[in-house]
Scaffold this motif. Structure first.
Motif, PDB file in Angstrom:
ATOM      1  N   ARG A   1      -5.486   0.996   4.799  1.00  0.00           N
ATOM      2  CA  ARG A   1      -6.887   0.569   4.876  1.00  0.00           C
ATOM      3  C   ARG A   1      -7.143  -0.639   3.971  1.00  0.00           C
ATOM      4  N   ARG A   2      -6.555  -0.599   2.799  1.00  0.00           N
ATOM      5  CA  ARG A   2      -6.736  -1.721   1.877  1.00  0.00           C
ATOM      6  C   ARG A   2      -6.178  -3.015   2.478  1.00  0.00           C
ATOM      7  N   LEU A   3      -4.997  -2.905   3.047  1.00  0.00           N
ATOM      8  CA  LEU A   3      -4.367  -4.085   3.661  1.00  0.00           C
ATOM      9  C   LEU A   3      -5.218  -4.635   4.804  1.00  0.00           C
TER      10      LEU A   3
ATOM     11  N   ALA B   1      -7.630   6.598  12.644  1.00  0.00           N
ATOM     12  CA  ALA B   1      -8.412   5.628  13.426  1.00  0.00           C
ATOM     13  C   ALA B   1      -9.776   5.403  12.777  1.00  0.00           C
ATOM     14  N   ALA B   2     -10.392   6.467  12.310  1.00  0.00           N
ATOM     15  CA  ALA B   2     -11.714   6.346  11.674  1.00  0.00           C
ATOM     16  C   ALA B   2     -11.614   5.535  10.379  1.00  0.00           C
ATOM     17  N   GLU B   3     -10.625   5.839   9.563  1.00  0.00           N
ATOM     18  CA  GLU B   3     -10.459   5.134   8.284  1.00  0.00           C
ATOM     19  C   GLU B   3     -10.219   3.642   8.479  1.00  0.00           C
TER      20      GLU B   3
ATOM     21  N   ALA C   1       1.920  -4.830   6.570  1.00  0.00           N
ATOM     22  CA  ALA C   1       1.509  -6.004   5.776  1.00  0.00           C
ATOM     23  C   ALA C   1       2.007  -7.300   6.427  1.00  0.00           C
ATOM     24  N   GLU C   2       3.247  -7.285   6.879  1.00  0.00           N
ATOM     25  CA  GLU C   2       3.803  -8.495   7.516  1.00  0.00           C
ATOM     26  C   GLU C   2       3.085  -8.824   8.824  1.00  0.00           C
ATOM     27  N   ALA C   3       2.739  -7.786   9.584  1.00  0.00           N
ATOM     28  CA  ALA C   3       2.042  -8.024  10.854  1.00  0.00           C
ATOM     29  C   ALA C   3       0.649  -8.592  10.606  1.00  0.00           C
ATOM     30  N   LEU C   4      -0.027  -8.072   9.589  1.00  0.00           N
ATOM     31  CA  LEU C   4      -1.355  -8.605   9.251  1.00  0.00           C
ATOM     32  C   LEU C   4      -1.246 -10.066   8.796  1.00  0.00           C
ATOM     33  N   GLU C   5      -0.259 -10.343   7.960  1.00  0.00           N
ATOM     34  CA  GLU C   5      -0.036 -11.734   7.527  1.00  0.00           C
ATOM     35  C   GLU C   5       0.283 -12.633   8.718  1.00  0.00           C
TER      36      GLU C   5
ATOM     37  N   LYS D   1       3.841   2.931  11.335  1.00  0.00           N
ATOM     38  CA  LYS D   1       3.671   1.846  10.370  1.00  0.00           C
ATOM     39  C   LYS D   1       2.655   2.229   9.293  1.00  0.00           C
ATOM     40  N   ILE D   2       1.642   2.973   9.671  1.00  0.00           N
ATOM     41  CA  ILE D   2       0.698   3.489   8.675  1.00  0.00           C
ATOM     42  C   ILE D   2       1.433   4.422   7.714  1.00  0.00           C
ATOM     43  N   ALA D   3       2.293   5.277   8.305  1.00  0.00           N
ATOM     44  CA  ALA D   3       2.995   6.287   7.495  1.00  0.00           C
ATOM     45  C   ALA D   3       3.907   5.632   6.458  1.00  0.00           C
ATOM     46  N   GLU D   4       4.411   4.438   6.774  1.00  0.00           N
ATOM     47  CA  GLU D   4       5.323   3.770   5.823  1.00  0.00           C
ATOM     48  C   GLU D   4       4.663   3.469   4.477  1.00  0.00           C
ATOM     49  N   VAL D   5       3.366   3.153   4.516  1.00  0.00           N
ATOM     50  CA  VAL D   5       2.686   2.792   3.257  1.00  0.00           C
ATOM     51  C   VAL D   5       1.574   3.775   2.886  1.00  0.00           C
ATOM     52  N   GLY D   6       1.233   4.647   3.801  1.00  0.00           N
ATOM     53  CA  GLY D   6       0.141   5.585   3.547  1.00  0.00           C
ATOM     54  C   GLY D   6      -1.174   5.035   4.077  1.00  0.00           C
ATOM     55  N   LEU D   7      -2.116   5.930   4.312  1.00  0.00           N
ATOM     56  CA  LEU D   7      -3.384   5.532   4.936  1.00  0.00           C
ATOM     57  C   LEU D   7      -4.267   4.714   3.982  1.00  0.00           C
TER      58      LEU D   7
END
Lengths: 284, 284
Positions: free
Chosen positions: B53-55, B94-96, B23-27, B43-49
């Motif tokens: 994807r939502r982020l 990667a697909a998601e 989230a911080e990197a996207l921001e 980093k995906i694993a920290e919040v889940g897939l």
């Protein structure tokens, strides 16, 4: 399986026992019945060339190489000329000591233009050809591991070394193969075959996992991940019958008594270089 | 000379700001107007897939890669099967996330037989092809610097990566070129040309001199010895029009505030990657 203890091709590259002077290294080899030595220029400089020659002749050891010439690329033409002149002195030393080869560590680029540095290397070797021929010394290009590209050698692969060496007469310009520098190369078989007739030296040590230091992190044969026996077999398969130098830069080995290092070196030479006995008993 | 500030191809590989969450990197990218991001699996694993994807969708950023698949060689068939299964999960991710590619860091040999490890890599990629096609994700082989051969990747040169990739359909198996891993290669022009149509990613950073650490010693573009502009021009010369990811593993950079790192990255992207302005003002 017992391997016969044939040390006729073994040579101590004296950096492996870096705390020893030239005289001490020669004595160490005689005591351990190691029949040949690779000599470094800073060790020659300590006693002078005349005394070095006397020591080598008295010992009766074969000199498999003088390490090292090269370091050709430089930012100015004047500096490049000085480097070439220094290589003439290295050729003099190799000739005086009856060395098989002068090893060339070709040198890093002086700036971001590595292609230009490679041209400087080629030009310098070309400029040295007549002098090397007169002294009957073969200059042997040693491709260094790519991790040394910025600080030691812009010549980083066997393919590149082959392309460079092929521009010159094989009696004057050959190649040194060091397992540490080439073991990772997927094109190793192809490029060793291409080097047939040009290989003028073979160096052994091992790649430790993890690597403790980029420069001083080399290991004793068998202590790392390189299949040294396989590479030695490939090199011999090209018709190479010359010496096998053990060259290890590692402070922990330098801190051990030289005689012990030579005994370990002899054991591992038999069990990792001449045979595969050690690998069967000690997986990575 | 002033370069126009065109960041349309720039992507932040999020390892460059490793202290930031996804989230911080996207921001951070939105704030700095960096239009794309390379996302790491931890980093995906920290919040889940699902949340990842939502982020990503909320941010509206393009995902240039997921890092990383691979790590194929292993001592047993059972372990190799587990690695392949893990790569199916990476392809799902990667697909998601709509990523251009899944980057493959192919993995080190489990023993002294590097040739066998390379066959395991080829077999594993072959086994993943149907799954990757179904999910319309390209697997991009990243040849790693040869100094990582024992610990990270038995695929060590662009030539080797080309030979491997050519065994497969280019829509499913491509290549990632990272300047850090290939800059030393004398065959770079030849092998980039050979990779024409297969290059699916381009990574930038720099080789510091001296290198402070084998893994964590990468530098910001311009701070080292690589002519990044030249390699970028060669890559683009093959028809590559994709993203240019900045991927820097360096604790000193990780310790800096992420926003400052992104500003420096943008400056150097213009002056060392798109143009040569920085080199003219700052020799090595």
């Amino acid at each position: 399986m017992q391997t016969s203890a044939d040390y006729t091709r073994l040579s101590l590259n004296q950096i492996t026992t870096n705390r020893w002077s030239l005289a001490e290294a020669l004595e160490g080899c005689l005591r351990a019945q190691v029949p040949a030595i690779g000599i470094w220029r800073h060790k020659i400089a300590e006693v002078g060339l005349t005394e070095s020659r006397r020591l080598v002749r008295n010992a009766g050891l074969h000199v498999s190489s003088v390490c090292r010439g090269g370091m050709f690329p430089a930012a100015t033409a004047a500096e490049r000329a000085l480097r070439i002149e220094d290589n003439r002195r290295a050729l003099d030393e190799a000739a005086e000591l009856g060395a098989d080869t002068l090893v060339l560590v070709c040198g890093p680029p002086p700036d971001r233009d590595i292609a230009a540095a490679r041209r400087m290397v080629e030009d310098a070797i070309g400029a040295l050809i007549p002098y090397a021929r007169e002294r009957r010394v073969t200059m042997a290009i040693e491709p260094l591991h790519p991790m040394y590209a910025a600080e030691r050698s812009c010549i980083t692969s066997l393919e590149e070394a082959n392309i460079l060496a092929e521009k010159f007469d094989p009696d004057t310009v050959g190649i040194v193969v060091d397992v540490y520098h080439v073991w990772w190369d997927a094109m190793l078989e192809r490029e060793l075959e291409r080097a047939r007739g040009r290989i003028r030296g073979f160096h052994a040590c091992d790649w430790l996992v993890p690597t403790p230091d980029m420069l001083m992190g080399r290991g004793m044969m068998g202590d790392g991940c390189i299949d040294i026996h396989r590479i030695r077999s490939l090199v011999d398969g090209t018709g190479y019958t010359g010496r096998i130098e053990v060259e290890i830069l590692n402070q922990r080995i330098w801190d051990q008594p030289g005689n012990e290092v030579l005994e370990r070196m002899k054991e591992r030479y038999l069990s990792c270089v001449l045979s595969r006995d050690f690998y069967q008993s000690a997986p990575t």
